[in-house]
Design a protein around this motif. Structure first.
Motif, short mmCIF file in Angstrom:
data_model
loop_
_atom_site.label_atom_id
_atom_site.label_comp_id
_atom_site.label_asym_id
_atom_site.label_seq_id
_atom_site.Cartn_x
_atom_site.Cartn_y
_atom_site.Cartn_z
N ARG A 314 31.56 49.22 25.16
CA ARG A 314 32.06 48.77 26.41
C ARG A 314 32.01 49.90 27.59
N ASN A 315 31.86 49.59 28.76
CA ASN A 315 31.61 50.18 29.70
C ASN A 315 32.35 50.48 30.92
N GLN A 316 32.66 51.60 31.36
CA GLN A 316 33.61 52.00 32.42
C GLN A 316 32.86 52.56 33.60
N SER A 317 32.75 51.89 34.88
CA SER A 317 32.03 52.52 35.95
C SER A 317 32.81 53.03 37.06
N VAL A 318 32.50 53.98 37.71
CA VAL A 318 33.08 54.41 38.95
C VAL A 318 32.49 53.95 39.94
N LEU A 319 33.15 53.27 41.15
CA LEU A 319 32.70 52.59 42.33
C LEU A 319 32.33 53.83 43.41
N GLN A 320 31.21 53.99 43.70
CA GLN A 320 30.88 54.79 44.57
C GLN A 320 30.04 54.30 45.74
N LEU A 334 25.85 44.56 35.87
CA LEU A 334 26.45 44.07 34.94
C LEU A 334 25.51 43.17 34.15
N ARG A 335 24.64 42.61 34.92
CA ARG A 335 23.42 41.75 34.19
C ARG A 335 22.81 42.82 33.09
N ARG A 336 22.56 43.99 33.49
CA ARG A 336 21.60 44.63 32.65
C ARG A 336 22.59 45.25 31.81
N LEU A 337 23.92 45.47 31.94
CA LEU A 337 24.47 46.06 30.71
C LEU A 337 24.66 44.82 29.56
N ALA A 338 24.89 43.69 30.30
CA ALA A 338 25.12 42.49 29.26
C ALA A 338 23.67 42.42 28.45
N PHE A 339 22.49 42.68 29.10
CA PHE A 339 21.44 42.57 28.33
C PHE A 339 21.03 43.37 27.31
N VAL A 340 21.71 44.79 27.43
CA VAL A 340 21.75 45.63 26.32
C VAL A 340 23.00 45.66 25.49
N ASN A 341 23.62 44.54 25.38
CA ASN A 341 24.74 44.42 24.64
C ASN A 341 25.74 45.34 24.84
N VAL A 342 26.23 45.66 26.18
CA VAL A 342 27.26 46.53 26.52
C VAL A 342 28.16 45.72 27.58
N HIS A 343 29.60 45.85 27.02
CA HIS A 343 30.34 44.74 27.78
C HIS A 343 31.05 45.66 28.83
N PRO A 344 30.85 44.99 30.14
CA PRO A 344 31.57 45.77 31.31
C PRO A 344 33.06 45.52 31.14
N TYR A 345 33.80 46.78 31.28
CA TYR A 345 35.29 46.76 30.84
C TYR A 345 35.99 46.96 32.37
N TYR A 346 35.76 48.11 33.01
CA TYR A 346 36.45 48.32 34.12
C TYR A 346 35.62 48.86 35.10
N VAL A 347 35.77 48.53 36.34
CA VAL A 347 35.38 49.55 37.48
C VAL A 347 36.34 50.03 38.22
N TYR A 348 36.37 51.32 38.37
CA TYR A 348 37.47 52.19 38.75
C TYR A 348 37.16 52.56 40.45
N GLN A 349 38.33 52.41 41.02
CA GLN A 349 38.21 52.99 42.37
C GLN A 349 38.14 54.39 42.13
N PRO A 383 33.93 42.87 34.76
CA PRO A 383 34.89 44.02 34.66
C PRO A 383 36.32 43.67 35.62
N LEU A 384 37.27 44.54 35.16
CA LEU A 384 38.41 44.42 36.17
C LEU A 384 38.19 45.52 37.10
N PHE A 385 38.68 45.41 38.43
CA PHE A 385 38.34 46.40 39.50
C PHE A 385 39.85 46.96 39.48
N LEU A 386 39.81 48.36 39.08
CA LEU A 386 40.88 49.14 38.83
C LEU A 386 41.25 50.16 40.12
N VAL A 387 42.51 50.32 40.21
CA VAL A 387 42.98 51.89 41.03
C VAL A 387 43.77 52.80 39.80
#
Ligand SMILES: *Cc1c(COP(=O)(O)O)cnc(C)c1O
Ligand code: SF4
Length: 463
Positions: A314-320, A334-349, A383-387
């Protein structure tokens, strides 16, 4: 303008037409960089594919000195840019570590705008003043630590900081209070990979029957030796109430070579995943890609190797800002992550971290992105967008604020199942606020007033 689609209109035959064909270039997310792209860097022009794929070569040639980095950039970028980077490091409270892989995927023809460069290499000319509400350890991890390097904030899950080194050092790192060697600006808390410290962590976990889920992070699990992965994995799995574990690492994004050529590490990791599965337990990998260009054909091969062993990633990104804050880049990621079988989980503030104001953006931006992204692909790849609420409130859905004032940039969150009865504020970067907000923050006498106003409105309930 059509204002609404009424139920009876939905069934009109002309609306049943198939979707129009998509343009030929619509699937760029499937075009991964291949070939010997690293040879564009003068220092790597004679490096063969076998060398470049060797994780030991990547680790040994990772750049940990500013002077070495500047020397490597000679000939690639202007003298003025090199001076700017020198000044950036002099002012940034971070350690330097960049892998040759990361350096090779940066676009040196346009270094100011390159998303990968922005994440790892500061430039003095773009640094903005820190937000007045910034404090080290902005997430309050140390306050929730019963033993050094274990954060038990949530009911049934805990965060184990097993070590304090990483394969790279990221500017935006939340744990800059602990990760990497001391820099001129900050003296760090020590969290070494120390068996005695680990023993205390394991004992605490064993003593708390509610703990079912352990995140193994750091630093970065990539830097654990193969035998340490095994020790941590086997020890925690032997605790009956531990049901789930995640090894957290930025490795796949910055040094995917390890999954292809560090057979000992790969074997021990897969051993932990497989033996967990036989016990009916779940062990997964959590990683951290922020931009589609970080995913190359080397990444695909690395992810394929994990996937073929049945490892969930699963993947967690930081929004920048100017990295991944546009709908185009985020959707592509997100599409490219899915293409390599990685699930987008969170995008953090982006947390409030020293020297990174230019990388932060507003909660409003996160809300807009979420709107674009949801519906663009499978729900399980959305992904969920999180703070992560400063002060220890924990992860909050960005949308779930009690109050958000876009003029002062203050959003207020509550966390009833983490810290009942408390309020937590996140602060948008000041330079992105409307004039009135910037003016109020320029006056220290206004700071407390703005926070009090926001808290009062939050406490007054839904608008
Ligand atoms: C992020 C985090 C976790 C894991 O949270 P999830 O939402 O389940 O991914 C656990 N403990 C701490 C302290 C954390 O910061
Ligand atoms: S790899 Fe992770 S822990 Fe290490 S510096 Fe980057 S964000 Fe921080």
């Amino acid at each position: 303008m059509q204002l609404a689609v009424l139920p009876n209109e939905q069934h009109r035959p002309e609306n049943l037409a198939v979707k129009p064909a998509v343009p030929a270039d619509a699937h760029k997310h499937r075009d991964l960089v291949t070939g010997e792209f690293w040879r564009r860097i003068p220092a790597y022009k004679d490096v063969t594919e076998a060398q470049f794929l060797d994780h030991l070569w990547q680790a040994k040639n990772s750049i940990i000195k500013v002077e070495k980095l500047l020397a490597t950039l000679q000939g690639l970028v202007s003298e003025a840019f090199i001076k700017d980077v020198e000044e950036g490091f002099a002012r940034a409270p971070m350690a330097v570590r960049v892998s040759p892989y990361m350096l090779s995927i940066m676009n040196w023809d346009d270094p100011y705008n390159d998303a990968m460069r922005r994440q790892f290499i500061p430039t003095g000319s773009t640094i903005l003043p820190d937000h007045p509400k910034l404090g080290l350890d902005s997430l309050g991890e140390q306050a929730d630590s019963p033993v050094p390097g274990l954060t038990h904030r949530y009911y049934d899950k805990a965060l184990f900081l097993a070590l304090d080194t990483c394969p790279v050092y990221c500017r935006f790192c939340t744990r800059s209070y602990a990760v990497g060697p001391d820099s001129e600006e900050v003296e760090k808390v020590q969290l070494k990979a120390n068996p005695e410290r680990w023993r205390q962590v394991f004992e605490y976990v064993a003593s708390r029957p509610e703990l079912e889920d352990i995140v193994i992070s750091g630093g970065d699990a990539w830097n654990l030796r193969a035998d340490q992965i095994r020790t941590i994995g086997d020890t925690l799995l032997a605790i009956p109430h531990v049901r789930r574990m995640r090894f957290a690492t930025k490795g796949p994004a910055v040094m995917p070579q390890k999954l292809l050529t560090d057979d000992a590490w790969f074997r021990e990791f897969v051993h932990v995943v497989t033996s967990a599965r036989k016990m009916g337990k779940d062990v997964v990998l959590h990683t951290h890609f922020n931009h589609p260009n970080e995913i190359t054909d080397i990444t695909r091969r690395a992810m394929d190797r994990l996937f073929s062993e049945g490892v969930m990633v699963r993947n967690q990104s930081v929004l920048q800002r100017n990295v991944n804050d546009s709908p185009e880049v985020m959707t592509m990621l997100l599409r490219r992550l899915a293409f390599v079988n990685v699930h987008p989980y969170y995008v953090y503030q982006h947390d409030l971290v020293k020297g990174t104001e230019e990388l932060r953006t507003t909660v409003h931006t996160a809300l807009q992105l979420e709107k674009h992204v949801r519906g663009s692909t499978a729900g399980f790849n959305t992904p969920l967008f999180l703070v992560d609420a400063p002060g220890g409130g924990g992860k909050r859905d960005a949308h779930s604020y009690e109050y958000y004032d876009r003029t002062t940039g203050i959003s207020v969150y509550t966390a009833p199942s983490v810290k009942p009865g408390m309020y937590f504020c996140y602060f948008d970067p000041i330079d992105l606020l409307p004039e009135e907000g910037r003016r109020r923050w320029a006056d220290p006498a206004e700071h407390k007033k703005m926070v009090d106003e926001a808290l009062e409105k939050a406490a007054a309930g839904p608008r």
